[in-house]
Design an enzyme around this catalytic site. Structure first.
Site, PDB file in Angstrom:
ATOM      1  N   ASN A 141      71.109  62.535  48.993  1.00 20.52           N
ATOM      2  CA  ASN A 141      72.264  63.099  48.112  1.00 20.52           C
ATOM      3  C   ASN A 141      71.882  64.432  47.368  1.00 20.52           C
ATOM      4  O   ASN A 141      71.127  64.442  46.998  1.00 20.52           O
ATOM      5  CB  ASN A 141      73.129  61.939  47.197  1.00 20.52           C
ATOM      6  CG  ASN A 141      72.162  61.388  46.245  1.00 20.52           C
ATOM      7  OD1 ASN A 141      71.131  61.090  46.570  1.00 20.52           O
ATOM      8  ND2 ASN A 141      72.977  60.828  45.375  1.00 20.52           N
ATOM      9  N   GLU A 147      73.967  66.439  44.511  1.00 28.62           N
ATOM     10  CA  GLU A 147      75.156  66.633  43.955  1.00 28.62           C
ATOM     11  C   GLU A 147      75.407  68.056  43.240  1.00 28.62           C
ATOM     12  O   GLU A 147      74.340  68.879  43.026  1.00 28.62           O
ATOM     13  CB  GLU A 147      74.900  65.726  42.691  1.00 28.62           C
ATOM     14  CG  GLU A 147      74.679  64.160  42.829  1.00 28.62           C
ATOM     15  CD  GLU A 147      74.944  62.996  42.096  1.00 28.62           C
ATOM     16  OE1 GLU A 147      74.633  63.423  40.777  1.00 28.62           O
ATOM     17  OE2 GLU A 147      74.941  61.966  42.391  1.00 28.62           O
ATOM     18  N   TYR A 171      82.027  68.084  40.712  1.00 29.78           N
ATOM     19  CA  TYR A 171      81.522  66.787  41.242  1.00 29.78           C
ATOM     20  C   TYR A 171      82.008  66.610  42.756  1.00 29.78           C
ATOM     21  O   TYR A 171      80.976  65.993  43.545  1.00 29.78           O
ATOM     22  CB  TYR A 171      82.001  65.605  40.483  1.00 29.78           C
ATOM     23  CG  TYR A 171      81.426  65.490  39.092  1.00 29.78           C
ATOM     24  CD1 TYR A 171      80.396  66.156  38.694  1.00 29.78           C
ATOM     25  CD2 TYR A 171      82.314  64.718  37.956  1.00 29.78           C
ATOM     26  CE1 TYR A 171      79.851  66.067  37.499  1.00 29.78           C
ATOM     27  CE2 TYR A 171      81.631  64.820  36.729  1.00 29.78           C
ATOM     28  CZ  TYR A 171      80.470  65.458  36.457  1.00 29.78           C
ATOM     29  OH  TYR A 171      80.016  65.440  35.086  1.00 29.78           O
ATOM     30  N   CYS A 224      76.773  63.174  50.402  1.00 29.34           N
ATOM     31  CA  CYS A 224      75.833  61.855  50.304  1.00 29.34           C
ATOM     32  C   CYS A 224      74.719  62.298  51.392  1.00 29.34           C
ATOM     33  O   CYS A 224      74.623  63.210  52.221  1.00 29.34           O
ATOM     34  CB  CYS A 224      77.046  60.918  51.067  1.00 29.34           C
ATOM     35  SG  CYS A 224      78.314  60.481  50.093  1.00 29.34           S
ATOM     36  N   GLU A 259      73.842  60.359  53.849  1.00 31.14           N
ATOM     37  CA  GLU A 259      74.256  60.166  55.120  1.00 31.14           C
ATOM     38  C   GLU A 259      74.588  61.616  55.856  1.00 31.14           C
ATOM     39  O   GLU A 259      74.348  61.706  56.685  1.00 31.14           O
ATOM     40  CB  GLU A 259      75.242  59.057  55.538  1.00 31.14           C
ATOM     41  CG  GLU A 259      74.667  57.876  54.821  1.00 31.14           C
ATOM     42  CD  GLU A 259      75.049  57.430  53.490  1.00 31.14           C
ATOM     43  OE1 GLU A 259      74.988  58.582  52.678  1.00 31.14           O
ATOM     44  OE2 GLU A 259      75.498  56.360  52.936  1.00 31.14           O
ATOM     45  N   CYS A 261      79.911  55.396  52.194  1.00 28.86           N
ATOM     46  CA  CYS A 261      81.213  55.687  51.615  1.00 28.86           C
ATOM     47  C   CYS A 261      82.058  56.041  52.862  1.00 28.86           C
ATOM     48  O   CYS A 261      81.641  56.338  54.317  1.00 28.86           O
ATOM     49  CB  CYS A 261      81.342  57.001  50.654  1.00 28.86           C
ATOM     50  SG  CYS A 261      81.352  58.414  51.303  1.00 28.86           S
ATOM     51  N   CYS A 273      81.605  59.473  54.855  1.00 29.65           N
ATOM     52  CA  CYS A 273      80.521  59.355  55.760  1.00 29.65           C
ATOM     53  C   CYS A 273      80.740  58.555  56.806  1.00 29.65           C
ATOM     54  O   CYS A 273      80.291  58.831  57.989  1.00 29.65           O
ATOM     55  CB  CYS A 273      79.024  58.814  55.057  1.00 29.65           C
ATOM     56  SG  CYS A 273      78.704  59.860  53.766  1.00 29.65           S
TER      57      CYS A 273
END
Ligand code: THU
Length: 137
Positions: free
Chosen positions: A48, A50, A54, A59, A61, A92, A95
């Site tokens: 991930n 970041e 935000y 992510c 994946e 998530c 993804c």
């Protein structure tokens, strides 16, 4: 998807776990590593990444998938996911969708480093939206 042998599963899970050391998670402190196995046998790690804004966060994946696709690899067998602070971290929804768009038949391995749980992506994203819904419009 055909069954992977135990050595390949172990290598994939290990790659996901090792990838976590590069995770950029200074806002959530929730570090995730992923490892995407191509048909060729090549494994693409991802973490991930970041953002201070935000919602721009990527992510692990999707990072692994985009790395592979952008280097010309388009056929995949499986992905493994490891999170530092959670035993079995499910991907998530975003993804699941992007993986489905490019690799609907893959298996998804959730690992805590010593054990794993295996799902098919189709099981994790039933009734998926895909390109077939964009036809005949
Ligand atoms: N995250 C992933 O990288 N993969 C997942 O499967 C779940 C969530 C990241 C996004 C964000 O950086 C942090 O975990 C907390 O949501």
């Amino acid at each position: 998807m055909d069954e992977l042998n135990q050595d390949t599963i172990a290598k994939l899970n290990k790659t996901a776990k090792e990838a976590v050391k590069y995770a950029q998670a200074k806002y959530s402190h929730f570090k995730v590593g992923a490892a995407l196995l191509a048909d060729s046998g090549e494994i693409f790690p991802g973490t991930n990444v970041e953002s201070s804004s935000y919602s721009l966060t990527l992510c692990a994946e999707r990072v692994a998938l985009v790395k592979a696709l952008s280097e010309g690899t388009t056929r995949f067998k499986a992905i493994s996911i490891f999170a530092e602070k959670l035993d079995f971290c499910p991907p998530c929804g975003a993804c699941r969708q992007l993986l489905y768009d490019y690799a609907p038949d893959i298996d998804v391995y959730l690992t805590n480093g010593s054990e794993y749980k295996k799902y098919s992506l189709k099981e994790l994203l039933p009734h998926a939206f895909d390109e077939s819904q964009l036809k005949n419009i």
